[in-house]
Scaffold this motif. Structure first.
Motif, short mmCIF file in Angstrom:
data_model
loop_
_atom_site.label_atom_id
_atom_site.label_comp_id
_atom_site.label_asym_id
_atom_site.label_seq_id
_atom_site.Cartn_x
_atom_site.Cartn_y
_atom_site.Cartn_z
N GLN A 739 -6.13 -32.00 9.15
CA GLN A 739 -6.05 -31.77 10.59
C GLN A 739 -5.59 -30.36 10.95
O GLN A 739 -6.18 -29.71 11.81
N ASN A 740 -4.53 -29.92 10.30
CA ASN A 740 -3.92 -28.65 10.71
C ASN A 740 -4.39 -27.45 9.90
O ASN A 740 -4.63 -26.38 10.46
N LEU A 741 -4.52 -27.63 8.59
CA LEU A 741 -4.91 -26.48 7.77
C LEU A 741 -6.42 -26.22 7.86
O LEU A 741 -6.85 -25.13 8.24
N LEU A 742 -7.22 -27.25 7.53
CA LEU A 742 -8.67 -27.07 7.59
C LEU A 742 -9.20 -27.23 9.01
O LEU A 742 -10.29 -26.74 9.33
N GLN A 743 -8.47 -27.92 9.86
CA GLN A 743 -8.83 -28.14 11.27
C GLN A 743 -10.21 -28.80 11.40
O GLN A 743 -11.07 -28.38 12.17
N LEU A 744 -10.39 -29.88 10.62
CA LEU A 744 -11.64 -30.62 10.72
C LEU A 744 -11.77 -31.22 12.11
O LEU A 744 -10.79 -31.67 12.71
N PRO A 745 -12.98 -31.26 12.65
CA PRO A 745 -13.18 -31.88 13.97
C PRO A 745 -12.80 -33.35 13.92
O PRO A 745 -12.97 -34.02 12.90
N THR A 746 -12.27 -33.85 15.00
CA THR A 746 -11.89 -35.27 15.08
C THR A 746 -12.74 -35.97 16.13
O THR A 746 -13.11 -35.37 17.14
N PRO A 747 -13.07 -37.23 15.91
CA PRO A 747 -13.84 -37.97 16.91
C PRO A 747 -12.99 -38.23 18.13
O PRO A 747 -11.75 -38.25 18.05
N PRO A 748 -13.61 -38.42 19.30
CA PRO A 748 -12.81 -38.68 20.51
C PRO A 748 -12.05 -39.99 20.39
O PRO A 748 -12.60 -41.00 19.96
N ALA A 749 -10.76 -39.95 20.71
CA ALA A 749 -9.93 -41.15 20.72
C ALA A 749 -9.52 -41.40 22.16
O ALA A 749 -9.03 -40.49 22.83
N GLU A 750 -9.72 -42.61 22.64
CA GLU A 750 -9.51 -42.90 24.06
C GLU A 750 -8.08 -42.60 24.50
O GLU A 750 -7.86 -42.01 25.56
N SER A 751 -7.10 -42.99 23.69
CA SER A 751 -5.71 -42.75 24.09
C SER A 751 -5.41 -41.25 24.15
O SER A 751 -4.67 -40.80 25.03
N LEU A 752 -5.98 -40.48 23.21
CA LEU A 752 -5.76 -39.04 23.21
C LEU A 752 -6.43 -38.39 24.42
O LEU A 752 -5.84 -37.54 25.10
N GLU A 753 -7.67 -38.80 24.70
CA GLU A 753 -8.39 -38.24 25.85
C GLU A 753 -7.66 -38.58 27.16
O GLU A 753 -7.59 -37.76 28.07
N PHE A 754 -7.12 -39.79 27.22
CA PHE A 754 -6.36 -40.20 28.41
C PHE A 754 -5.13 -39.31 28.57
O PHE A 754 -4.84 -38.83 29.68
N GLY A 755 -4.41 -39.09 27.46
CA GLY A 755 -3.21 -38.26 27.51
C GLY A 755 -3.53 -36.84 27.94
O GLY A 755 -2.79 -36.24 28.75
N ILE A 756 -4.62 -36.29 27.42
CA ILE A 756 -5.02 -34.92 27.78
C ILE A 756 -5.32 -34.84 29.28
O ILE A 756 -4.89 -33.92 29.98
N ALA A 757 -6.09 -35.83 29.77
CA ALA A 757 -6.46 -35.83 31.19
C ALA A 757 -5.22 -36.01 32.07
O ALA A 757 -5.07 -35.32 33.10
N MET A 758 -4.32 -36.91 31.69
CA MET A 758 -3.10 -37.15 32.47
C MET A 758 -2.27 -35.87 32.54
O MET A 758 -1.78 -35.47 33.62
N HIS A 759 -2.09 -35.20 31.42
CA HIS A 759 -1.32 -33.96 31.39
C HIS A 759 -1.97 -32.89 32.27
O HIS A 759 -1.28 -32.14 32.98
N ALA A 760 -3.30 -32.82 32.21
CA ALA A 760 -4.01 -31.80 33.00
C ALA A 760 -3.82 -32.05 34.49
O ALA A 760 -3.62 -31.10 35.28
N VAL A 761 -3.90 -33.30 34.91
CA VAL A 761 -3.73 -33.63 36.33
C VAL A 761 -2.29 -33.34 36.77
O VAL A 761 -2.06 -32.73 37.82
N VAL A 762 -1.31 -33.76 35.97
CA VAL A 762 0.09 -33.51 36.31
C VAL A 762 0.35 -32.01 36.42
O VAL A 762 1.03 -31.53 37.34
N ASP A 763 -0.20 -31.25 35.48
CA ASP A 763 -0.03 -29.79 35.50
C ASP A 763 -0.57 -29.19 36.80
O ASP A 763 0.08 -28.35 37.43
#
Length: 977
Positions: A739-763
Motif C-alpha cells: 500500500q505505502n511503498l509500492l502504492q498499488l491501486p486499491t479497489p473502491p471501498a464503500e466505507s472509505l469512499e463514504f469517509g472521504i466524501a464526509m470529510h470533504a463536505v465537512v471541510d
C-alpha cells in the motif's frame, strides 16, 4: 420381474432386514444404524413390491435427499428387476416437488410454470435487494455482505418450519416488549442500577436487527413473485400449499403413488413431514415406509429435528417399528466407541459388528493443526507401505470447510495424491484469482486488477522485476491505457513486455470472439504451462468458469463480459462456495464431517477435535425469540455428538481422532468436551510422531532475498512517514509494502469512499462564511458525492446518509467551533534523529484557543471507538492507530517551524454516534505519548534499513470472521521462492 440376483441378495438378509423387505402393507418405520444395509433394504423392498403386487413401477415413489442417493438406488433397482427399475420414481424431495409444481402451478396463483432459482443465483438476488433498498441493520456500510449467510440460513429455517413473516414479526415484537418490561432485565446494583442490564441491551440490539429480516422477507417474496421464480425452500413450502389447498391434487398424488418410501427420514424438516401427512395421513393404513437413524441427524440447521423423526408414529398411528442392529461396515471397537458417545432415543439395542477385525481407535495429540495433518500423512504412507491400506480408501474428516481446504494443501505438499473437487472452492484458488484479474481488466480496465495481474505468477514476470516495475513509476497515474502505451526500455523487461502483449491480444480477442470462446482462449493461454505440482489444474478452473458462464447465458443470451465479471465478483464477495469441476481422481478424500454422511472408508482420520473447532464458530447475526429458537436451533450437546457419531461410523477398520494443543495463531486449545467425557478405554492416546516437514506450509525463507531488501531500502525514504503509514507497517509489514511503498491501486471501498466524501463536505462547510441552509447542504453533498467512485446507487446512498448526519451537525455542533480555525491543514516536519525521512500529516481541524495553543480534531466516520480500546497498548507496547494519529498531530505542530506550538487539546470526533455523550474522545497528548511515536518511527526506520521488516509478525485482526486471512500476507506469497 425379479432376477436371480434378487434371490441371491434376499437370502443374505438377516431376520430384521427380511421383515422390513416383506412387510408390504401399512405404515412402517425402520431405525437403521450406520452400516446396517438400509439402502439394500430399500432397493429389495421396492423389487419385492413389484414382484408380489400388481403395482406398476411408476406407482412406487422413493424420496431421498441427495442426487447421488437417487443414482445409487436406481442402479441397484436395474440390477434386481431389470429395465423396470428405471421406471420407478426415485427422486429427491426437491425434484419431486418441482414435478408437482409444474403440473399444479395455477393452484399457487402463478401465471406460468416458475423457474427454479439456482444456488449460484441467490447471491445476485440478495445483492439486488440489499442494494436497491434502505436498510438500517442488514447492510452495514463497511461490510455489505456481513449478514448474507445468516440471513439465508434464518429465512430457510423459517420456511422449512412454516413460520410466516407476520408470525415471525409478531414473535420478535413480543420478545422485545417482554425484555424491556421485565424486572429481571433491570440491573439492581452499581452505576447501572435501574437500567437495562448490558447483556439485555446486547440482545435487544440483535433483536432490532432481526426485526428488519421481516421487511427483507417481504421484499424478497415480492421480487420472486415479479420474476416468477422459486428458491429451493419455496419448492417444499409450495408442495405443501398445493396439497393443502387442492384436494384434487392430493388425491391425484395418492392415486399415482400407491407405495411411498422415504430414505434418511431423520433429516426431514417440518415442511416435508407436513407434505407426507397431508397426502397420505387421511388414509386408514397407507403403504408408507420410512427409514432413518436419530443418531445420524446432522442437518439440524436445515430444520430437521428428532421431533420430526419420532413424530412419524404420531402422524401414522399403528406404524410398525423395525430396528436394524447388525452392522456390516465397522469393527466392534468402532461401534462400541460410537455407542459410548451416543445412544438411540428410538431403540435401546446396540449395534453388532459382523467384522472379525479389531484395531484400537487412536487419539493423537499434536502441537498445532498443521502437525495433525502431517502426522496423518505419515500414518497413511506407513500403512500403504506395509500393504495394510489402499490410498483410495482413506479419508480425512474435519469440522469446517476452511480446514478441509488447508488439509488438502498439506496432504498434497506431503506428496499424497488427494481427491480435491469436493473440498475446494473455486474462489480460493490462485488460478481463479489470476483469471478474474484478466476478466476485470478486459471488461472495465480495472487498475487494481491490472497491478495484481503483474504480481500473478501466471504473468511470467519474476517477483523482483514486478517490484522494480512498480517502484519505477508514479503509481497514482497508473492505468491500463498508460500501461499499454508505455514503451520505456529501462522499465519494461522482456517479461513485462510479454505480459503487456498478452493483454493487448486478449483485448482484441474480446472484440471478435463470442464470450465462451474468449474465456476458453484466456484459459488455454493463461495456463499454457500446466504443472503436475498444482492441487488443481488451470483447465479445471477454466472448465468451472465456463460452466458458470453457460448457465448464465441460458438465462440471458445477450450476456456481456462486464455482466459476467460482475456476476463472478458477486459470488466471491458474498462467500458462496462454488465446487471445482474435476474428473475422477484417486487419492485421499478430504471432507467435512457433514459431507461425509453416506460414505464409508477403510481408514478415517478425524482431525481438529479441539473444543472450538468441533462446537464453536462464528455466532449468528440474529437473535431469535425464545418461542422460535426452541423450534429451529439445536443448542444441546447432542447435536455435536451426532456430528461426531456420523464421522466415527464412516470407518470400516482404522479410525483415528486428533487435536492440537495450540491453534494456528498460537492460542491454547483443549480437547473437545464430548471426547474427554468418554470412558478412557475408548481410545489409545498417543503423541504425534511426525509434526514437521521440510518446508512448513511451503513458505520460503524470505531473508534469502537480499535484492528485495536492497530495492526497499532505496525506495522507502521517498515516502512520507504518516500515522497511517505507521499503522499499516505495525499491523502488517506487507500491507505497508504493497500500500505505502509500492502504492498499488486499491479497489473502491464503500466505507472509505463514504469517509472521504464526509470529510470533504465537512471541510467545505467549515470554510463557508456562514452555516449552509438545508437546501445548500443538500446541493453541496450531491456535488461532492458525484465526484466519488462506486456506482450510482452507492453514491446516492452515501449522500442520504451524509445528509442525515450533517443536518443535525450543522445546527448543533458547527456553532461551537472556533472561527479562528484551519481545516485540512497539511503539515510536514523534519527530525534530526531521522534526517532522511519526511514526516507528514493532514489535520482535519485546528482551532486557535489562544495565541500559543490550539485544539486539533480528527473527524471519524463509522462505529464508535471505546476509550479503553483507544488507550490500550498492544503486545509490543505500541499505541493504537487512533492514539498514534493524535500523537502525530502534536509531534508535527511542535516540530514544524511555521506552527511551533503545542496542541493543548487533542480530540477524536465521532460524527455518526447516536449518544451525544460519546461524540468526543478528548486527551492531552503527553511527552510519553510523543516518545512512543518517535520510537515507532525509529523502529520503522531500523527495520526497513536492516531488511528485518520481512520477518516481522503479522498482526492482522480478522474481527471474528471465520477463516479470514491477511490479504497482504497472501499477496506476498508471490515473493516466496
Amino acid at each position: 420381474m425379479k432376477s436371480a440376483l434378487f434371490e441371491t441378495e434376499y437370502k443374505k438378509l438377516n431376520k430384521e432386514q427380511k421383515d422390513a423387505v416383506d412387510t408390504l402393507s401399512g405404515p412402517v418405520m425402520v431405525v437403521a444404524g450406520p452400516g446396517t444395509g438400509k439402502t439394500q433394504v430399500l432397493a429389495l423392498r421396492i423389487a419385492n413390491i413389484l414382484t408380489k403386487t400388481d403395482i406398476k413401477p411408476d406407482g412406487v415413489l422413493c424420496l431421498t435427499f441427495t442426487k447421488s442417493a437417487v443414482g445409487e438406488m436406481t442402479k441397484r433397482l436395474v440390477r434386481y428387476i431389470g429395465e423396470a427399475g428405471e421406471k420407478v420414481n426415485v427422486s429427491t424431495f426437491h425434484s419431486f416437488g418441482m414435478k408437482i409444481i409444474e403440473k399444479y402451478f395455477s393452484v399457487l396463483g402463478m401465471p406460468s410454470v416458475p423457474k427454479l432459482l439456482e444456488e449460484t443465483d441467490v447471491a445476485v438476488f440478495f445483492h439486488e435487494i440489499l442494494e436497491g433498498n434502505d436498510w438500517k441493520y442488514l447492510r452495514p456500510r463497511g461490510e455489505a455482505t456481513r449478514y448474507y449467510k445468516d440471513l439465508r440460513t434464518l429465512m430457510s429455517l423459517l420456511a422449512r418450519e412454516q413460520i410466516g413473516k407476520e408470525d415471525f414479526l409478531s414473535e420478535v415484537e413480543s420478545e422485545i416488549k417482554s425484555l424491556t418490561e421485565s424486572e429481571e432485565s433491570m440491573s439492581t446494583r452499581g452505576e447501572s442500577k435501574g437500567k437495562l442490564k448490558k447483556e439485555v441491551m446486547t440482545k435487544l440490539g440483535s433483536l432490532e436487527r432481526t426485526r428488519e429480516v421481516a421487511k427483507f422477507m417481504e421484499v424478497y417474496g415480492e421480487v420472486k413473485k415479479e420474476k416468477n421464480v422459486l428458491d429451493y425452500d419455496d419448492v417444499l413450502t409450495s408442495l405443501v400449499k398445493i396439497v393443502e389447498v387442492s384436494e384434487d391434487a392430493a388425491a391425484d398424488i395418492r392415486e399415482a403413488y400407491l407405495y411411498v418410501l422415504v430414505d434418511e427420514h431423520q433429516d426431514s424438516s417440518r415442511v416435508q413431514n407436513e407434505f407426507l401427512k397431508s397426502v397420505w395421513g387421511p388414509l386408514e393404513s397407507p403403504d408408507i415406509f420410512v427409514v432413518g437413524d436419530d443418531r445420524q441427524l446432522i442437518y439440524g440447521f436445515s430444520g430437521a429435528s428428532i421431533e420430526h423423526f419420532a413424530g412419524f408414529k404420531k402422524s401414522f398411528p399403528g406404524a410398525k417399528l423395525i430396528t436394524l442392529v447388525n452392522n456390516y461396515r465397522s469393527t466392534q471397537v468402532i461401534l462400541d466407541a460410537a455407542h459410548a458417545l451416543l445412544q438411540s432415543v428410538m431403540s435401546d439395542k446396540k449395534l453388532i459388528s459382523q467384522s472379525k477385525d479389531s484395531h484400537p481407535i487412536r487419539l493423537i495429540e499434536a502441537g498445532n493443526p498443521e502437525a495433525e495433518i502431517i502426522a496423518c500423512a505419515a500414518d497413511i504412507k506407513l500403512k500403504i507401505e506395509n500393504g495394510k491400506l489402499k490410498i483410495d480408501d482413506c479419508a480425512v474428516l474435519v469440522p469446517k470447510n476452511v480446514q478441509a481446504r488447508q488439509a488438502l494443501g498439506i496432504l498434497h505438499h506431503e506428496g499424497l495424491p488427494v481427491s480435491s473437487g469436493e473440498g475446494l472452492n473455486l474462489f480460493d484458488q490462485e488460478e481463479t484469482q489470476a483469471f478474474l484479474h484478466i476478466l476485470k481488466i478486459l471488461s472495465t480496465g480495472d487498475t487494481n486488477a491490472l497491478a495484481l495481474s503483474i504480481l500473478d505468477k501466471y504473468s511470467g514476470i519474476p517477483p523482483l522485476e514486478a517490484h522494480a516495475f512498480f517502484a519505477g513509476r508514479n503509481m497514482r497515474e497508473f492505468s491500463l491505457t498508460s500501461f499499454l502505451q508505455e514503451s520505456a526500455p529501462s522499465l519494461f523487461t522482456n517479461s513485462v513486455e510479454s505480459w503487456k502483449n498478452k493483454i493487448s491480444k486478449w483485448l482484441k480477442d474480446k472484440e471478435k470472439s463470442d464470450l465462451p470462446s474468449l474465456i476458453k482462449t484466456i484459459g488455454e493461454e493463461l495456463f499454457a504451462a500446466p504443472s503436475e505440482q498444482e492441487l488443481v489444474s488451470g483447465k479445471e478452473i477454466t472448465d468451472t468458469i465456463l460452466d458458470l458462464l453457460t448457465k448464465q447465458i441460458e438465462k440471458n443470451s445477450q450476456l456481456t463480459l462486464p455482466q459476467f465479471a460482475t456476476y463472478l465478483e458477486r459470488l466471491e464477495t458474498y462467500g458462496d462456495e462454488v465446487p471445482i469441476i474435476v474428473g475422477e481422481k484417486g487419492g485421499v478424500k478430504v471432507l467435512t464431517m457433514h459431507s461425509s454422511k453416506g460414505r464409508e472408508f477403510d481408514y478415517v482420520w478425524i482431525a481438529h477435535m479441539d473444543e472450538w473447532s468441533l462446537s464453536g464458530g462464528r455466532r449468528g447475526g440474529f437473535a431469535l425469540p425464545e418461542s422460535i429458537a426452541g423450534r429451529v436451533e439445536e443448542r444441546d450437546v447432542d447435536a455435536i455428538k451426532r456430528k461426531l457419531y456420523v464421522a466415527i461410523t464412516r470407518a470400516k477398520r482404522f479410525c483415528t481422532l486428533s487435536y492440537a494443543t495450540y491453534s494456528h495463531r498460537e492460542f491454547e486449545q483443549a480437547l473437545a468436551r464430548v471426547i474427554t467425557e468418554l470412558p478412557e478405554e475408548v481410545f489409545v492416546k498417543q503423541p504425534a510422531r511426525d509434526a514437521s516437514h521440510s518446508d512448513a506450509g511451503g513458505k520460503a525463507k524470505l531473508n534469502t532475498l537480499p535484492e528485495l531488501k536492497k530495492l526497499t531500502r532505496a525506495k522507502y525514504a521517498e515516502r512520507y512517514v504518516s500515522a497511517s503509514l505507521l499503522n499499516n507497517f505495525f499491523e502488517c509489514a506487507w500491507k505497508w509494502y504493497f500500500q505505502n511503498l509500492l502504492q498499488l491501486p486499491t479497489p473502491p471501498a464503500e466505507s472509505l469512499e463514504f469517509g472521504i466524501a464526509m470529510h470533504a463536505v465537512v471541510d467545505q462547510i467549515l470554510k463557508m462564511p456562514k452555516a449552509p441552509s438545508d437546501t445548500e447542504l443538500g446541493e453541496l453533498i450531491r456535488e461532492v458525492v458525484a465526484r466519488g467512485r462506486g456506482d450510482d446507487k452507492a453514491r446516492a446512498r452515501a449522500g442520504r446518509e451524509i445528509e442525515n448526519v450533517l443536518q443535525a451537525w450543522v445546527k448543533n455542533r458547527l456553532p461551537e467551533i472556533k472561527l479562528a480555525r484551519k481545516t485540512e491543514e497539511s503539515i510536514s516536519a523534519t527530525d534530526k534523529r531521522f534526517p532522511h525521512l519526511k514526516i507528514y500529516g493532514k489535520i482535519d481541524l485546528i482551532e486557535n484557543l489562544d495565541k500559543k495553543e490550539v485544539r486539533v480534531t480528527d473527524f471519524k466516520t463509522g462505529s464508535l471507538r471505546k476509550k479503553s480500546d483507544i488507550e490500550k497498548l498492544d503486545d509490543e507496547g505500541r499505541m493504537s492507530g487512533n492514539l498514534r494519529q493524535l500523537a502525530m498531530y502534536s509531534y508535527l505542530l511542535r516540530n514544524n517551524p511555521k506552527w511551533a506550538t503545542d496542541a493543548r487539546e487533542s480530540r477524536l470526533e465521532f460524527l455518526e454516534t447516536k449518544n451525544p455523550k460519546e461524540t468526543f474522545y478528548d486527551r492531552v497528548i503527553t511527552t510519553e505519548d510523543i516518545d512512543l511515536l518517535v520510537q515507532d518511527i525509529a523502529d520503522y526506520d531500523n527495520l526497513v534499513k536492516s531488511g528485518e521488516w520481512i520477518n516481522r509478525e503479522c498482526h492482522f485482526n480478522s474481527y471474528g470472521k471465520a477463516g479470514a486471512v491477511c490479504e497482504y500476507c497472501e499477496l506476498a506469497k508471490v515473493l516466496w521462492v
